[in-house]
Design a protein around this motif. Structure first.
Motif, PDB file in Angstrom:
ATOM      1  N   UNK B  69       0.847  -1.194   0.000  1.00 54.95           N
ATOM      2  CA  UNK B  69       0.000   0.000   0.000  1.00 54.95           C
ATOM      3  C   UNK B  69       0.887   1.252   0.000  1.00 54.95           C
ATOM      4  N   UNK B  70       0.427   2.251  -0.740  1.00 54.06           N
ATOM      5  CA  UNK B  70       1.202   3.490  -0.846  1.00 54.06           C
ATOM      6  C   UNK B  70       1.342   4.177   0.516  1.00 54.06           C
ATOM      7  N   UNK B  71       0.404   3.880   1.424  1.00 56.98           N
ATOM      8  CA  UNK B  71       0.481   4.478   2.758  1.00 56.98           C
ATOM      9  C   UNK B  71       1.724   3.975   3.506  1.00 56.98           C
ATOM     10  N   UNK B  72       2.123   2.732   3.201  1.00 56.66           N
ATOM     11  CA  UNK B  72       3.334   2.194   3.846  1.00 56.66           C
ATOM     12  C   UNK B  72       4.594   2.631   3.099  1.00 56.66           C
ATOM     13  N   UNK B  73       4.587   2.301   1.836  1.00 60.58           N
ATOM     14  CA  UNK B  73       5.812   2.512   1.053  1.00 60.58           C
ATOM     15  C   UNK B  73       5.421   2.629  -0.415  1.00 60.58           C
ATOM     16  N   UNK B  78       6.451   7.334  -8.243  1.00 64.84           N
ATOM     17  CA  UNK B  78       5.411   8.297  -7.851  1.00 64.84           C
ATOM     18  C   UNK B  78       5.988   9.706  -7.668  1.00 64.84           C
ATOM     19  N   UNK B  79       7.204   9.769  -7.102  1.00 65.68           N
ATOM     20  CA  UNK B  79       7.796  11.078  -6.805  1.00 65.68           C
ATOM     21  C   UNK B  79       7.956  11.914  -8.069  1.00 65.68           C
ATOM     22  N   UNK B  80       8.546  11.280  -9.094  1.00 62.89           N
ATOM     23  CA  UNK B  80       8.764  12.048 -10.329  1.00 62.89           C
ATOM     24  C   UNK B  80       7.438  12.368 -11.009  1.00 62.89           C
ATOM     25  N   UNK B 263      -6.370   1.177  -1.140  1.00 62.78           N
ATOM     26  CA  UNK B 263      -6.416   0.588  -2.489  1.00 62.78           C
ATOM     27  C   UNK B 263      -5.007   0.360  -3.010  1.00 62.78           C
ATOM     28  N   UNK B 264      -4.908  -0.592  -3.921  1.00 65.89           N
ATOM     29  CA  UNK B 264      -3.612  -0.889  -4.517  1.00 65.89           C
ATOM     30  C   UNK B 264      -3.112   0.308  -5.315  1.00 65.89           C
ATOM     31  N   UNK B 265      -1.802   0.439  -5.446  1.00 65.67           N
ATOM     32  CA  UNK B 265      -1.244   1.570  -6.196  1.00 65.67           C
ATOM     33  C   UNK B 265      -1.296   1.320  -7.707  1.00 65.67           C
TER      34      UNK B 265
END
Lengths: 168, 411
Positions: B69-73, B78-80, B263-265
């Motif tokens: 999950x994006x909440x964890x890692x 995504x950053x760029x 939700x999944x990334x």
């Protein structure tokens, strides 16, 4: 035939013709009040004149039967408009059969709905079963019941309007 | 009712189809290759070599999925992506797994208990679904783009509620009409409690500086406007994005918006494609793509005028709509297009109101001018025939009649 009897018959025929004309006006009014152009709504005020205060409107769909009075019908129609299910509505009569007795009439009225009055092809079609009550010099609707053509509901006008008489 | 309309179109072979192959300009199904006038990939980037290479490179680096999950890692891409999208839009941007999930994440965070909602009844179905998740905030449906009704309701509700959220599309996906931005700007000036949430999925990429869309062209500076963009469609990758007025709101939605946590990334290959697409959007050539699409839209509008095509709207967007009288007429006419070598989309309830069935066609950079000429000639023939003798259950136009795509066989 005496002149008095002749006069009575012709008066009666004239009255009958007037009553039938008024019935035709009432049927036309039903189609007029429920139809409306893009962005509009049915004519709710006129609808209260065309229908009796205790009128029932009953819709048959493949999913079930919905019963309305004037107030709940208006609420249902407004919800459909708000949700954008319809943005205009045009319904007109194709053919009708009338049975009258005393102060009531039953009208079987086949209809088409269209996207606009001059559309070349219908959107849907069905049959209205209408009960009307005569009040002084006009007719008002007591009940409007309708069903629409579907795969298992063929729209065969000859068959629909043939009817049958069964002696009790 | 929904099921009945769809079943009728499905039975005629115009819905629920499966493509055998796709190369942008043409699409193959039922062993026939048709010219594609049904895609929302308006800039035709989905086969761009840089996007394809970036998808492969991302997959090589991260694998086919990044299942955390994006909440964890979050995956480093995504950053760029968010950084590039912020340059594109000039605003803080939060990427979501899809535009629908962006709405579901954002609206319950943005709309508080003492707020009210006005929802345009033609707004995208995903917005209707997202507003159903709102707690106590009352939702008023308003007629399509009726600013007089919005004006009246905002005036009335301003006395009772802290904020009134108007939820609309920037470009409407079926009729291709554009939100009345100038009138909306006046309303924002008149009512300090009015906030606007705009789904600009169909304007992303092809419209505005770096493809920021029409809504941000008008309201990029406005702190009471939130805009959702699509990273599908013309962006040609995957996901959605929220262009927000400030970073605090971005972080609030990231921390509290349900799908942002659970939700999944977006998976690495598509994140890679999205990053590559964002670079293209920031490049100097992007404006040329936009101009070329506008040229083809204008070309189509002029050709449609000459052919007297009865289009529902004449906006300068890549979405066109030919109204029909009935669902049967839609499906029969769509079959007629298929038979003549063109893929178009039937538009029936619930995608459009019951009384407004029709045929939607779109213009993309895949459509060459000669394709557009052939398509419009066929559309003209179909419309003329339809109006002349009525298709539908009264009989189809013979498939061997009228203009058709140059290399089309019988469907």
């Amino acid at each position: 035939m005496s002149p008095q009897i002749q006069l009575k018959i012709s008066t009666s025929l004239a009255q009958d013709a007037t009553i039938r004309l008024q019935l035709g006006d009432a049927i036309r009014a039903i189609y007029e009040v429920i139809s409306f152009p893009e962005g509009g709504e049915p004519d709710w005020e006129r609808m209260k004149k065309v229908f009796l205060p205790n009128a029932r409107l009953t819709r048959i769909t493949p999913e079930g039967v919905d019963c309305f009075d004037l107030e709940t019908f208006q609420a249902m129609a407004l919800e459909m408009l708000d949700r954008g299910i319809y943005t205009s509505f045009f319904e007109h009569e194709l053919i009708r059969r009338v049975n009258m007795f005393g102060a009531f009439a039953h009208v079987l009225s086949a209809y088409e709905t269209k996207t606009c009055p001059d559309a070349s092809y219908f959107l849907a079609r069905g049959v209205n079963s209408i009960q009307l009550l005569r009040e002084r010099d006009s007719w008002r609707v007591l009940s409007l019941l309708w069903d629409e053509e579907a795969e298992n509901v063929p729209f065969n006008l000859e068959h629909i309007f043939a009817g049958e008489i069964t002696r009790g | 009712m929904v099921s009945r309309c769809i079943v009728r179109a499905e039975a005629k072979g115009t819905l629920m189809r499966t493509a055998q192959s796709y190369e942008g300009r043409r699409i193959k199904f039922d062993n026939r290759t048709l010219y594609n006038f049904g895609s929302c990939s308006y800039l035709g980037l989905e086969r761009h070599p840089e996007l394809r290479a970036a998808a492969v490179a991302a997959m090589d680096e991260y694998g086919t999925q990044f299942s955390i999950s994006r909440a964890y890692l979050e995956c480093g891409l995504y950053q760029e992506l968010e950084s590039n999208l912020e340059k594109m839009t000039g605003r803080p941007v939060l990427v979501a797994p899809s535009t629908t999930l962006a709405h579901i994440a954002a609206l319950p965070v943005l709309i508080q208990d003492n707020d009210a909602v006005l929802l345009d009844h033609f707004a995208h179905a995903s917005l209707h679904s997202a507003t159903e998740l709102l707690g106590d905030a009352p939702v008023h449906l308003v007629r399509h783009s009726r600013m007089d009704q919005v004006d009246q309701l905002v005036g009335e509700l301003s006395c009772q509620y802290d904020r009134i959220w108007l939820i609309i599309d920037g470009i409407y996906s079926m009729f291709g009409d554009v939100a009345p931005f100038n009138e909306l700007a006046s309303l924002l000036d008149s009512y300090p409690r009015l906030h606007i949430y705009i789904d600009d999925a169909h304007a992303t990429s092809w419209l505005g500086t770096h493809g920021r869309g029409g809504a941000l062209m008008h309201f990029g500076h406005h702190d009471r406007v939130v805009v959702a963009l699509s990273l599908n469609k013309a962006f040609s990758a995957a996901g959605g994005a929220l262009a927000l007025p400030n970073t605090e709101l971005k972080m609030q939605i990231r921390r509290c918006g349900g799908p942002m946590l659970f939700s999944g990334p977006i998976q690495p290959p598509m994140l890679g494609a999205a990053v590559a697409s964002s670079r293209l959007h920031l490049g100097v050539d992007h404006v040329d793509r936009q101009h070329e699409l506008l040229r083809r839209i204008d070309y189509t509008l002029v050709a449609a005028d000459k052919a007297c095509l009865p289009l529902a709207t004449r906006c300068q967007t890549p979405i066109f709509f030919i109204p029909c009288d009935s669902v049967d007429q839609v499906t029969d006419t769509v079959r007629g297009f298929f038979n003549r070598g063109f893929y178009v989309c039937p538009s029936i309830f619930p995608a459009v109101p019951l009384n407004r069935p029709g045929i939607r066609f779109t213009i993309t950079l895949h459509n060459e001018l000669e394709d557009i000429d052939a398509f419009i000639a066929t559309a003209r023939f179909m419309v003329k025939e339809r109006l002349g003798k009525t298709v539908g259950s009264l009989g189809l136009i013979p498939d061997d009649s009228g203009p058709r795509a140059a290399d089309s066989g019988n469907y």
